[in-house]
Scaffold this motif. Structure first.
Motif, short mmCIF file in Angstrom:
data_model
loop_
_atom_site.label_atom_id
_atom_site.label_comp_id
_atom_site.label_asym_id
_atom_site.label_seq_id
_atom_site.Cartn_x
_atom_site.Cartn_y
_atom_site.Cartn_z
N LEU A 89 0.83 -1.21 0.00
CA LEU A 89 0.00 0.00 0.00
C LEU A 89 0.87 1.26 0.00
O LEU A 89 0.55 2.25 -0.67
N SER A 90 1.97 1.22 0.73
CA SER A 90 2.87 2.38 0.81
C SER A 90 3.58 2.64 -0.50
O SER A 90 3.94 3.79 -0.80
N ALA A 91 3.79 1.59 -1.30
CA ALA A 91 4.40 1.77 -2.61
C ALA A 91 3.46 2.54 -3.54
O ALA A 91 3.91 3.18 -4.49
N PRO B 278 8.27 2.69 5.12
CA PRO B 278 9.45 3.19 4.40
C PRO B 278 9.91 2.27 3.28
O PRO B 278 10.37 2.74 2.24
N LEU B 279 9.77 0.96 3.48
CA LEU B 279 10.18 0.04 2.41
C LEU B 279 9.32 0.23 1.16
O LEU B 279 9.82 0.21 0.04
N GLY B 280 8.02 0.42 1.35
CA GLY B 280 7.14 0.63 0.20
C GLY B 280 7.43 1.93 -0.52
O GLY B 280 7.46 1.99 -1.76
N ILE B 281 7.65 3.00 0.26
CA ILE B 281 7.95 4.30 -0.34
C ILE B 281 9.27 4.23 -1.12
O ILE B 281 9.37 4.74 -2.25
N ARG C 75 11.38 2.53 -8.47
CA ARG C 75 10.61 2.33 -9.71
C ARG C 75 10.50 3.63 -10.50
O ARG C 75 10.73 3.65 -11.73
N ASP C 76 10.18 4.71 -9.82
CA ASP C 76 9.98 5.99 -10.51
C ASP C 76 11.28 6.51 -11.11
O ASP C 76 11.29 7.06 -12.22
N CYS D 66 7.84 15.97 -9.74
CA CYS D 66 8.69 14.78 -9.72
C CYS D 66 8.30 13.91 -8.53
O CYS D 66 8.34 14.37 -7.38
N PRO D 67 7.93 12.65 -8.74
CA PRO D 67 7.49 11.81 -7.62
C PRO D 67 8.57 11.59 -6.57
O PRO D 67 8.25 11.39 -5.39
N VAL D 68 9.84 11.64 -6.97
CA VAL D 68 10.91 11.44 -6.00
C VAL D 68 10.88 12.51 -4.92
O VAL D 68 11.21 12.25 -3.76
N GLU D 69 10.46 13.72 -5.29
CA GLU D 69 10.39 14.82 -4.33
C GLU D 69 9.45 14.48 -3.18
O GLU D 69 9.79 14.68 -2.01
#
Length: 401
Positions: free
Chosen positions: A78-80, A246-249, A255-256, A353-356
């Motif tokens: 879910l966190s991913a 944190p693992l999912g994020i 991936r991104d 940017c999703p990384v942000e």
């Protein structure tokens, strides 16, 4: 979105499959949740439909009693999709743990629906004034993640008797956790933060609300084993699935970034970024940081589960590994995604940017008690068996870690 439904079908693997099925919805709602500083109704409905909030509900109630490794994997999935949604799922599913300290009849009254959502802070920020039949609760609490959509809200408090703090047999102030329907609390609009904005972790308060004595518990009550089952064999089990967030994020960030690098050109060379040795090395290092943390935490959780299955009590060394794995995972994921931001370069500073957002979410999680460096001091005390340090710390004294 094909979901597995039916109470008899919702075991851990079915809930995990449902989590994967709703991931596109959570990703679509993530921006609106962040802007509104709470999960959208659509995101909440999607989470509830998975069965995630019933993960630790007992089989005697028709719940699945999902093992802690699978719970962590579900939270990770879910966190991913959205870190805030994963965080709310992790917090919101704690009712099955807390009610193990209550009489079954009381717990079922609070949770007539196994998919009811829990929110609240266990820290004793309130006061429970002892009166006939129960307590009068007053106080203000922080970090009420998911309180805007919760069904039950908890609040840790110090017990008062005749205007003075009541003391335990050990001479420490007595603390209890009160559990009440969410409507008994006022939600205060305070959650304006760097990361996890969509979690709606606002302050909340109540003044003079009556709490029946049977709707309160001490953490030592969890050790009395009113409920059978491996899942309830360890007082601090409700903390154990935290690393899934944190693992999912971090997994989403990896991936991104790979998608970004597929078409990115480096400047001023104007060559594909994926041909840049610095980019390649950074990406590989980030994968190793996140992957090694994941392997460690699942290994420790698996060992914890095996010990409890045998009916044994976790050793100090196993508790040390559990505490250290939490902090290590949170910080490794944050540092790994920080490295990914460097790999992406200036593009990572933009909100688009999703990384942000991933980095902001992990920065906020790293300030949770289980992600702060001082938690390693507790882990070190456990590794060394320093009894004085353990009894002086309320977390270890209560058996929460």
């Amino acid at each position: 979105m094909a979901l597995v439904s039916g109470s008899n079908s919702l075991d851990g693997q079915a809930i995990l499959a449902n989590a994967r099925a709703v991931a596109p919805v959570l990703r679509e709602e993530a921006a609106a949740s962040e802007q509104g500083r709470r999960l959208t109704d659509r995101a909440v409905d999607a989470l509830r439909s998975t069965g995630v909030f019933r993960m630790p509900m007992p089989r005697a109630w028709g719940g699945p009693e999902v093992d802690i490794c699978t719970q962590t994997e579900i939270v990770e999935e879910l966190s991913a999709a959205d870190g805030a949604a994963g965080w709310c799922a992790m917090i919101g599913s704690d009712g099955g743990f807390y009610t193990s300290a209550l009489d079954d009849e009381v717990g079922r009254k609070l949770y007539p629906n196994l998919d009811a959502i829990t929110a609240g802070w266990i820290v004793p920020a309130g006061k429970l004034h002892r009166i006939d039949g129960g307590y009068r609760l007053e106080g203000r609490w922080q970090f009420g993640s998911g309180c805007t959509h919760a069904d039950v809200i908890i609040g840790g408090a110090v017990v008062y008797e005749n205007g003075e703090p009541a003391l335990t047999e050990e001479g420490r102030p007595e603390t209890r956790v009160a559990m009440l329907p969410a409507e008994e609390f006022e939600i205060l609009d305070t959650w304006d933060t760097t990361g996890l904005a969509g979690s709606g972790s606002h302050d909340y308060r109540t003044e003079g609300t009556f709490v029946p004595a049977e709707q309160t518990f001490r953490f030592r009550d969890l050790r009395e084993r009113r409920r059978d089952g491996v899942l309830y064999g360890w007082t601090g089990m409700f903390f154990a699935n935290v690393p899934g967030v944190p693992l999912g994020i971090a997994r989403a960030a990896l991936r991104d970034v790979e998608e970004i690098l597929a078409t990115k050109l480096t400047l001023p060379e104007m060559r594909p970024a994926k041909e840049d040795p610095r980019v390649r090395a950074g990406l590989a290092q980030a994968h190793a940081m996140v992957g090694s943390a994941r392997s460690y935490v699942y290994s420790v959780l698996g060992e914890l589960w095996s010990v409890l299955e045998e009916g044994d009590v976790p050793s100090l060394r196993l508790r040390a590994a559990l505490v250290g794995a939490h902090m290590h995972t949170i910080r490794s994921c944050r540092d790994g995604v920080r490295l990914l931001a460097d790999v992406v370069g200036s593009a990572s500073i933009y909100r688009k940017c999703p990384v942000e957002r991933h980095l902001r979410d992990l920065t906020t999680i790293s300030q949770h008690i289980m992600g702060q460096p001082k938690i390693m001091e507790m882990a070190g005390a456990l590794w060394l068996g320093v009894d004085r340090a353990l009894t002086r710390n309320p977390l270890t004294a209560e058996g929460l870690i």
